[in-house]
Write a protein that holds these residues in place. Structure first.
Motif, PDB file in Angstrom:
ATOM      1  N   GLU A  16       0.668  -1.272  -0.007  1.00 43.49           N
ATOM      2  CA  GLU A  16      -0.143   0.147  -0.114  1.00 43.49           C
ATOM      3  C   GLU A  16       0.989   1.385   0.160  1.00 43.49           C
ATOM      4  O   GLU A  16       0.817   2.177  -0.713  1.00 43.49           O
ATOM      5  CB  GLU A  16      -1.004   0.127   1.268  1.00 43.49           C
ATOM      6  CG  GLU A  16      -1.998   1.298   1.102  1.00 43.49           C
ATOM      7  CD  GLU A  16      -2.660   1.374   2.676  1.00 43.49           C
ATOM      8  OE1 GLU A  16      -2.155   0.903   3.596  1.00 43.49           O
ATOM      9  OE2 GLU A  16      -3.649   2.240   2.485  1.00 43.49           O
ATOM     10  N   SER A  17       1.918   1.329   0.945  1.00 44.20           N
ATOM     11  CA  SER A  17       2.694   2.532   0.919  1.00 44.20           C
ATOM     12  C   SER A  17       3.360   2.676  -0.337  1.00 44.20           C
ATOM     13  O   SER A  17       3.581   4.016  -0.778  1.00 44.20           O
ATOM     14  CB  SER A  17       3.696   2.468   2.116  1.00 44.20           C
ATOM     15  OG  SER A  17       4.781   2.599   2.033  1.00 44.20           O
ATOM     16  N   ALA A  18       3.901   1.633  -1.082  1.00 44.30           N
ATOM     17  CA  ALA A  18       4.811   1.779  -2.395  1.00 44.30           C
ATOM     18  C   ALA A  18       3.884   2.412  -3.459  1.00 44.30           C
ATOM     19  O   ALA A  18       4.201   3.202  -4.098  1.00 44.30           O
ATOM     20  CB  ALA A  18       5.545   0.526  -2.542  1.00 44.30           C
ATOM     21  N   ALA A  19       2.480   1.910  -3.489  1.00 42.41           N
ATOM     22  CA  ALA A  19       1.731   2.216  -4.455  1.00 42.41           C
ATOM     23  C   ALA A  19       1.174   3.542  -4.009  1.00 42.41           C
ATOM     24  O   ALA A  19       1.284   4.357  -5.169  1.00 42.41           O
ATOM     25  CB  ALA A  19       0.522   0.928  -4.577  1.00 42.41           C
ATOM     26  N   GLN A  20       0.990   3.681  -2.955  1.00 42.52           N
ATOM     27  CA  GLN A  20       0.489   4.994  -2.685  1.00 42.52           C
ATOM     28  C   GLN A  20       1.583   6.337  -3.041  1.00 42.52           C
ATOM     29  O   GLN A  20       1.282   7.141  -3.605  1.00 42.52           O
ATOM     30  CB  GLN A  20       0.148   5.390  -1.178  1.00 42.52           C
ATOM     31  CG  GLN A  20      -0.526   6.335  -0.722  1.00 42.52           C
ATOM     32  CD  GLN A  20      -1.898   6.444  -1.099  1.00 42.52           C
ATOM     33  OE1 GLN A  20      -2.871   5.735  -0.972  1.00 42.52           O
ATOM     34  NE2 GLN A  20      -2.043   7.450  -2.276  1.00 42.52           N
ATOM     35  N   GLU A  21       2.862   5.973  -2.736  1.00 45.15           N
ATOM     36  CA  GLU A  21       3.885   6.871  -3.197  1.00 45.15           C
ATOM     37  C   GLU A  21       3.794   7.201  -4.555  1.00 45.15           C
ATOM     38  O   GLU A  21       3.988   8.110  -5.064  1.00 45.15           O
ATOM     39  CB  GLU A  21       5.153   6.420  -2.635  1.00 45.15           C
ATOM     40  CG  GLU A  21       6.204   7.315  -2.426  1.00 45.15           C
ATOM     41  CD  GLU A  21       7.495   6.749  -2.053  1.00 45.15           C
ATOM     42  OE1 GLU A  21       7.589   5.955  -1.286  1.00 45.15           O
ATOM     43  OE2 GLU A  21       8.542   7.240  -2.471  1.00 45.15           O
ATOM     44  N   LEU A  22       3.877   6.085  -5.302  1.00 41.07           N
ATOM     45  CA  LEU A  22       3.894   6.185  -7.040  1.00 41.07           C
ATOM     46  C   LEU A  22       2.739   7.000  -7.296  1.00 41.07           C
ATOM     47  O   LEU A  22       2.858   7.752  -8.090  1.00 41.07           O
ATOM     48  CB  LEU A  22       4.234   4.878  -7.429  1.00 41.07           C
ATOM     49  CG  LEU A  22       5.554   4.173  -7.344  1.00 41.07           C
ATOM     50  CD1 LEU A  22       5.468   2.766  -8.006  1.00 41.07           C
ATOM     51  CD2 LEU A  22       6.417   5.091  -8.025  1.00 41.07           C
ATOM     52  N   VAL A  23       1.629   6.587  -6.829  1.00 34.99           N
ATOM     53  CA  VAL A  23       0.429   7.201  -7.338  1.00 34.99           C
ATOM     54  C   VAL A  23       0.335   8.757  -7.130  1.00 34.99           C
ATOM     55  O   VAL A  23      -0.128   9.539  -7.981  1.00 34.99           O
ATOM     56  CB  VAL A  23      -1.007   6.610  -6.506  1.00 34.99           C
ATOM     57  CG1 VAL A  23      -2.378   7.469  -6.934  1.00 34.99           C
ATOM     58  CG2 VAL A  23      -1.217   5.266  -7.371  1.00 34.99           C
ATOM     59  N   ASN A  24       1.015   9.194  -5.679  1.00 42.52           N
ATOM     60  CA  ASN A  24       1.016  10.364  -5.377  1.00 42.52           C
ATOM     61  C   ASN A  24       1.781  11.236  -6.287  1.00 42.52           C
ATOM     62  O   ASN A  24       1.745  12.190  -6.926  1.00 42.52           O
ATOM     63  CB  ASN A  24       1.391  10.601  -4.175  1.00 42.52           C
ATOM     64  CG  ASN A  24       0.507  10.307  -2.907  1.00 42.52           C
ATOM     65  OD1 ASN A  24      -0.675  10.284  -3.348  1.00 42.52           O
ATOM     66  ND2 ASN A  24       0.920  10.216  -1.756  1.00 42.52           N
ATOM     67  N   CYS A  28      -0.541  13.978  -8.044  1.00 38.09           N
ATOM     68  CA  CYS A  28      -0.434  15.045  -6.842  1.00 38.09           C
ATOM     69  C   CYS A  28      -0.681  16.547  -7.572  1.00 38.09           C
ATOM     70  O   CYS A  28      -1.188  17.346  -6.849  1.00 38.09           O
ATOM     71  CB  CYS A  28       0.621  15.130  -5.629  1.00 38.09           C
ATOM     72  SG  CYS A  28       2.051  15.398  -6.466  1.00 38.09           S
ATOM     73  N   THR A  29      -0.018  16.636  -8.600  1.00 35.21           N
ATOM     74  CA  THR A  29      -0.321  17.969  -9.139  1.00 35.21           C
ATOM     75  C   THR A  29      -1.756  18.551  -9.547  1.00 35.21           C
ATOM     76  O   THR A  29      -2.242  19.449  -9.203  1.00 35.21           O
ATOM     77  CB  THR A  29       0.703  18.233 -10.436  1.00 35.21           C
ATOM     78  OG1 THR A  29       1.894  17.678  -9.919  1.00 35.21           O
ATOM     79  CG2 THR A  29       0.646  19.331 -11.110  1.00 35.21           C
TER      80      THR A  29
END
Ligand code: SF4
Ligand code: SF4
Length: 184
Positions: A16-24, A28-29
């Motif tokens: 979850e944390s790795a996927a979340q980081e890449l999605v962000n 995020c922009t």
């Protein structure tokens, strides 16, 4: 706690944390300028209702009835968000992807956590199990296979964002990741 469940929690949290980081990084922009944020308190509520997600975030109540876990800087849940929070991309996000491959990779990235937890007992997803004691008797072997598939796809996706290319076997790996029905 059953060591198999403990191991599952560790893997889930890492995925979850790795996927979340890449999605962000990808989203995020646009999300930071969004005036119609897609977060909803009833979705946040799913994180409270799910015994598995509660083990991850350790929260018992929403921050607010109206906004759930949404705060000025985004979601206040560092872990244990409902998988749909990762899996959903608005049309704007997909439209602004540079090409079809980027759009496919982004959608697959968002689906990794949902894929890993599918059919944890019968056809019930890991986060949709409502009785805490059922977490001790999951289809651990099936879940492990799905987690392995998600981690393998995650590595390819990470490489794609770093190097801009996918290896020849990429589709075979990415196409193993399943999507939730409502995502089609
Ligand atoms: S995913 Fe789309 S709708 Fe949701 S916050 Fe980001 S830009 Fe807004
Ligand atoms: S990302 Fe966080 S605030 Fe948004 S719907 Fe999911 S749990 Fe709620």
């Amino acid at each position: 706690m059953n060591p198999k469940l403990e191991n599952l929690l560790t893997q889930y949290s890492e995925l979850e944390s790795a996927a979340q980081e890449l999605v962000n990084e990808q989203c995020c922009t646009l999300c930071s300028y969004c005036t119609q944020v897609c977060c909803r308190a009833d979705i946040c509520e799913e994180a409270i209702e799910s015994p598995f997600l509660r083990l991850l975030h350790q929260r018992e109540v929403l921050d607010s009835d109206r906004y759930g876990f949404l705060c000025e800087t985004g979601c206040s849940l560092p872990a244990g968000r409902p998988p749909v929070c990762l899996e959903y991309f608005c049309d704007d996000q997909l439209y602004h992807q540079p090409d079809e491959t980027h759009a496919k990779v982004l959608r697959t990235l968002g689906a990794l956590v949902a894929h890993a937890g599918r059919n944890a007992t019968g056809e019930t997803h890991l986060v949709e199990i409502m009785q805490a004691d059922q977490l001790e008797e999951l289809a651990f072997q099936r879940l492990q296979k799905q987690f392995d598939e998600s981690f393998l796809a995650l590595e390819l996706i990470r490489r794609f964002y770093n190097e801009g290319t996918l290896p020849d076997n990429a589709n075979r790996v990415l196409d193993r990741i399943t999507f939730s029905d409502e995502d089609h």
